[in-house]
Enzyme design. Structure first.
Site: not given
Ligand code: NAP
Length: 289
Positions: A54, A98, A121
């Site tokens: 990422k 994460q 997200d």
């Protein structure tokens, strides 16, 4: 006849180029790069790999990557304080924590602490609510990536019968909401559905997000249907999807595993970061995204 193979890798690469162009316009106009902060707690090897890729993708798109790696024994209060700092930081447009988090951390409390307008997200309940009610927000990356691939195959999705297999908060539910927004007739099936096959047989579009290798069988598929395989299952023979490869003999179009939905997820994360940055700066999000 065998199905058209949907090249998610190529689609994702093109999306990343468009995001990169839009990011350089943003930087020229606002005087700073869009910024994505990624928080990793602990040293889970798979999570470390995801965070690294990422970060690389963020830099490659001309955006600022801010990484926070915290030890596995970090307590809730420390993590919350970091999220609060990132929420208040003007240079941070997107925040991604994460998952999974270590067991002693309350994951839901952490995710709901993120400013919904930085929640790239799309997991915050405010963004889930916006999606459900048709308000612009930030949409989870994997289902949005699936929708982009579907729109490419079906410029007119309205009226099509869509079956989503799976009802997780990160894939199945937002996928169904997105397809409903496109005016598909949507059915969601799950582990308590009485006859999954009977539903799938009716579908023009099948999205499989189950986590069971080869779950969707050839004889379930209506000839010509479009099949999106979200599954990523590690087996002795390598990475396999939730769809039996023989489905390609009857489907009209299908995503491969690997190389289908997988590459879309990070590309859409880049897109979401840019969109969040534009909204925060009061700029319209570029149409091409
Ligand atoms: P999940 O949270 O485990 O959800 C799986 C869903 O499948 C659940 O809703 C479950 O139903 C349903 N299910 C399980 N067994 C079933 C059965 N026999 N018949 C019908 N439905 C059944 O998984 P997820 O996070 O959504 O992920 C699904 C798959 O996508 C996994 O392989 C994951 O690795 C992959 N994935 C890929 C990406 C990507 O970037 N490509 C991103 C995220 C996930 P219940 O709700 O009733 O239990």
């Amino acid at each position: 006849m065998s199905a058209r193979i949907i090249d998610g890798k190529a689609f994702a690469a093109a999306l990343r180029v468009r995001v990169g162009q839009a990011a350089s316009h943003f930087t020229a106009r606002i005087g700073r790069k869009p910024g994505l902060a990624v928080v990793l707690v602990g040293e889970d090897p798979a999570s470390s790999v995801y965070v690294r890729s990422k970060g690389k993708a963020t830099v490659a798109a001309g955006m600022e990557s801010i990484e926070h790696r915290l030890p596995a024994d970090t307590d809730q209060a420390t993590l919350t304080a970091l999220i609060d700092r990132l929420n208040a930081d003007e240079a941070v447009d997107g925040i991604l924590v994460q998952l999974p988090l270590p067991r002693h951390i309350d994951e839901r409390a952490v995710l709901t602490r993120i400013d919904p307008d930085k929640d790239v997200d799309g997991f915050h309940p405010v963004n889930a609510g916006r999606l459900a009610t048709g308000i612009d927000g930030l949409v989870p990356c994997t289902p949005l990536g699936c929708l982009m691939l579907l729109r490419d195959i079906h410029p007119h999705l309205a009226g099509l019968e869509a079956v989503v297999i799976g009802r997780s908060n990160i894939v199945g539910k937002p996928m169904a909401a997105l397809l409903l927004q496109e005016s598909c007739t949507v059915t969601t099936v799950h582990s308590r559905t009485r006859d999954v096959m009977a539903h799938v047989r009716m579908a023009d579009i099948v999205v499989a997000a189950v986590g069971i290798p080869g779950f969707v069988r050839r004889d379930w598929i209506k000839p010509g249907a479009t099949v999106i395989d979200v599954g990523i299952n590690r087996t002795e023979t390598g990475l396999v999807g939730d769809v039996d490869p023989a489905v390609a003999e009857v489907a009209g179009a299908i995503t491969p595993v690997p190389g289908g939905v997988g590459p879309m997820t990070i590309a859409v994360l880049m897109r979401n970061t840019l969109v969040a940055a534009c909204r925060r700066a009061g700029l319209p999000a570029p149409d091409a995204l």
